[in-house]
Motif scaffolding. Structure first.
Motif, PDB file in Angstrom:
ATOM      1  N   SER A  41      -5.618  -5.742 -23.147  1.00 32.46           N
ATOM      2  CA  SER A  41      -4.396  -5.787 -22.352  1.00 32.46           C
ATOM      3  C   SER A  41      -3.272  -6.546 -23.047  1.00 32.46           C
ATOM      4  O   SER A  41      -2.107  -6.392 -22.688  1.00 32.46           O
ATOM      5  N   THR A 209       0.414  -9.298 -15.957  1.00 32.56           N
ATOM      6  CA  THR A 209      -0.064  -7.954 -15.646  1.00 32.56           C
ATOM      7  C   THR A 209      -1.163  -8.096 -14.602  1.00 32.56           C
ATOM      8  O   THR A 209      -1.448  -9.191 -14.137  1.00 32.56           O
ATOM      9  N   GLY A 211      -2.913  -6.843 -10.737  1.00 28.56           N
ATOM     10  CA  GLY A 211      -2.480  -6.381  -9.427  1.00 28.56           C
ATOM     11  C   GLY A 211      -1.450  -7.250  -8.737  1.00 28.56           C
ATOM     12  O   GLY A 211      -0.567  -6.752  -8.029  1.00 28.56           O
ATOM     13  N   ASP A 214       2.540  -6.816  -8.715  1.00 28.09           N
ATOM     14  CA  ASP A 214       3.058  -5.714  -7.900  1.00 28.09           C
ATOM     15  C   ASP A 214       3.038  -6.026  -6.411  1.00 28.09           C
ATOM     16  O   ASP A 214       3.671  -5.322  -5.621  1.00 28.09           O
ATOM     17  N   LYS A 215       2.324  -7.071  -6.033  1.00 28.72           N
ATOM     18  CA  LYS A 215       2.079  -7.300  -4.608  1.00 28.72           C
ATOM     19  C   LYS A 215       2.797  -8.507  -4.029  1.00 28.72           C
ATOM     20  O   LYS A 215       2.959  -8.590  -2.801  1.00 28.72           O
ATOM     21  N   VAL A 233       6.996  -8.921 -16.932  1.00 27.68           N
ATOM     22  CA  VAL A 233       5.905  -8.136 -16.347  1.00 27.68           C
ATOM     23  C   VAL A 233       5.692  -6.877 -17.175  1.00 27.68           C
ATOM     24  O   VAL A 233       6.651  -6.157 -17.493  1.00 27.68           O
ATOM     25  N   ALA A 235       4.925  -3.131 -18.132  1.00 26.81           N
ATOM     26  CA  ALA A 235       5.326  -1.910 -17.430  1.00 26.81           C
ATOM     27  C   ALA A 235       4.120  -1.122 -16.938  1.00 26.81           C
ATOM     28  O   ALA A 235       4.164  -0.491 -15.881  1.00 26.81           O
ATOM     29  N   ALA A 236       3.040  -1.129 -17.685  1.00 25.78           N
ATOM     30  CA  ALA A 236       1.867  -0.323 -17.340  1.00 25.78           C
ATOM     31  C   ALA A 236       1.192  -0.848 -16.081  1.00 25.78           C
ATOM     32  O   ALA A 236       1.063  -2.063 -15.896  1.00 25.78           O
ATOM     33  N   LYS A 237       0.770   0.068 -15.221  1.00 23.20           N
ATOM     34  CA  LYS A 237       0.023  -0.318 -14.021  1.00 23.20           C
ATOM     35  C   LYS A 237      -1.425  -0.647 -14.358  1.00 23.20           C
ATOM     36  O   LYS A 237      -2.068  -1.421 -13.662  1.00 23.20           O
ATOM     37  N   GLN A 238      -1.941  -0.026 -15.427  1.00 18.71           N
ATOM     38  CA  GLN A 238      -3.332  -0.222 -15.841  1.00 18.71           C
ATOM     39  C   GLN A 238      -3.354  -0.628 -17.315  1.00 18.71           C
ATOM     40  O   GLN A 238      -3.625   0.193 -18.196  1.00 18.71           O
ATOM     41  N   THR A 239      -3.046  -1.892 -17.582  1.00 15.84           N
ATOM     42  CA  THR A 239      -2.953  -2.324 -18.986  1.00 15.84           C
ATOM     43  C   THR A 239      -4.283  -2.242 -19.743  1.00 15.84           C
ATOM     44  O   THR A 239      -4.270  -1.934 -20.933  1.00 15.84           O
ATOM     45  N   ARG A 273       8.777  -4.270 -17.958  1.00 19.08           N
ATOM     46  CA  ARG A 273       9.702  -3.857 -16.895  1.00 19.08           C
ATOM     47  C   ARG A 273      11.010  -4.626 -17.025  1.00 19.08           C
ATOM     48  O   ARG A 273      11.078  -5.660 -17.688  1.00 19.08           O
TER      49      ARG A 273
END
Length: 326
Positions: A41, A209, A211, A214-215, A233, A235-239, A273
């Motif tokens: 990651s 990075t 979860g 994002d929350k 942060v 950019a990838a949701k699943q690094t 991001r």
């Protein structure tokens, strides 16, 4: 067990006809040397140089940073030359209770009225508590907590330590407790960062990075305010998935449509991001004072001066054992 040893990111081999039929991939597809989900990651978060710490923030926190020099840093989970990025020493630390911390509180300590209000508004209970907690100023709750609900991974490396909250009164509200737990995890991260820095490992910036970024925006701002460092942060949701693909691309090499180094792969495939979190100087001043209290509790209960947590844990285990024998 001795065999030919390959470095991370190198090609271990290619898919055989049989393996290709199992996976639906093409025969001859490059297979990269196995790697660690957290470590891949790091380049996926654009970090391929010292001075920038990657924190995977979720049920627990994993902190990773690079250095050109070998340093002994007390309480770190480990360090390996070329272990994260070739040419650097890769260091890892962590906190064993972060998102789990907040989930425990919501499941066990939040009154039904809060759940009902959140439900009536179509809101997740964590979002409702974040909204309520964001209306508080740093230090307004009068609380300080230790983030050891699941032991301490770094820097004390002691699974037998337990959680603590100081300052509660009959007027303490759930959102104050919730914010104090967030602050406790931020203090734990600051302790890790300061331990690195004191021992010669630079940490100028944080890239987050996982979860939690994002929350919970409140959590991210508190971390920036407590650590005094800007937080970017990934950019990838699943690094981890992106990082795995990047090392796979390096194993394939440029001739097969990939890249010749993880540095090149990170430059082309990883992004940040636009959003980022800048420390608020006024909030940081308050958190500096609260952190001193956290440190006193951290050292008093964590470094052997008062082992009450361990005595209570041992007593509990003995009593449960006797109860189960009846």
């Amino acid at each position: 067990m001795s065999r030919k040893i390959h470095s991370l990111g190198e090609k271990a081999g290619e898919l055989t006809e049989q393996a290709a039929s199992w996976t639906g991939l093409q025969p001859g597809t490059a297979v990269a040397v196995a790697n660690v989900d957290a470590h891949v990651s790091v380049p996926a978060a654009t970090v391929v140089e010292p001075g920038r710490m990657v924190i995977i923030m979720g049920t627990s926190n994993c902190h990773m940073v690079l250095s050109e020099e070998e340093r002994i840093v007390p309480g770190m989970c480990g360090y390996v030359e070329d272990g994260i990025i070739p040419g650097y020493f890769g260091y890892e630390a962590g906190q064993s209770c972060v998102g789990d911390h907040f989930a425990w509180f919501v499941e066990n300590c939040v009154p039904a009225s809060y759940h009902e209000i959140a439900s009536s508004r179509g809101q997740d209970i964590h979002a409702y508590l974040e909204e309520k907690a964001s209306q508080l100023l740093p230090g307004e709750s009068g609380l300080v907590a230790l983030d050891w609900w699941n032991g301490n991974r770094s820097v004390l490396v002691d699974v037998d330590l337990t959680g603590m909250l100081v300052g509660a009164t009959l007027a303490t509200k759930p959102e104050e407790f919730y914010r104090a737990l967030i602050e406790a995890t931020a203090f734990g991260t600051r302790k890790i960062i300061e331990t690195f820095v004191v021992n010669g490992i630079e940490v100028k910036e944080i890239v987050a990075t996982g979860g939690l970024p994002d929350k919970n925006r409140l959590l991210m701002q508190i971390y920036a305010d407590v650590t005094g460092r800007e937080i970017r942060v990934a950019a990838a949701k699943q690094t981890p998935a992106l990082g795995s693909a990047m090392f796979g691309a390096v194993a394939a090499g440029r001739q097969k449509g990939g890249y010749d180094s993880i540095f090149e792969a990170s430059h082309h495939m990883a992004h940040l991001r636009d959003e980022h979190y800048i420390p608020n100087p006024e909030a940081k001043n308050v958190y500096d004072m609260l952190y001193k209290e956290y440190e006193r509790l951290h050292d008093y209960f964590g470094r052997g001066e008062n082992d009450v947590m361990k005595r209570l844990k041992s007593m509990r285990a003995d009593i449960i054992e006797k109860k189960n024998r009846r």
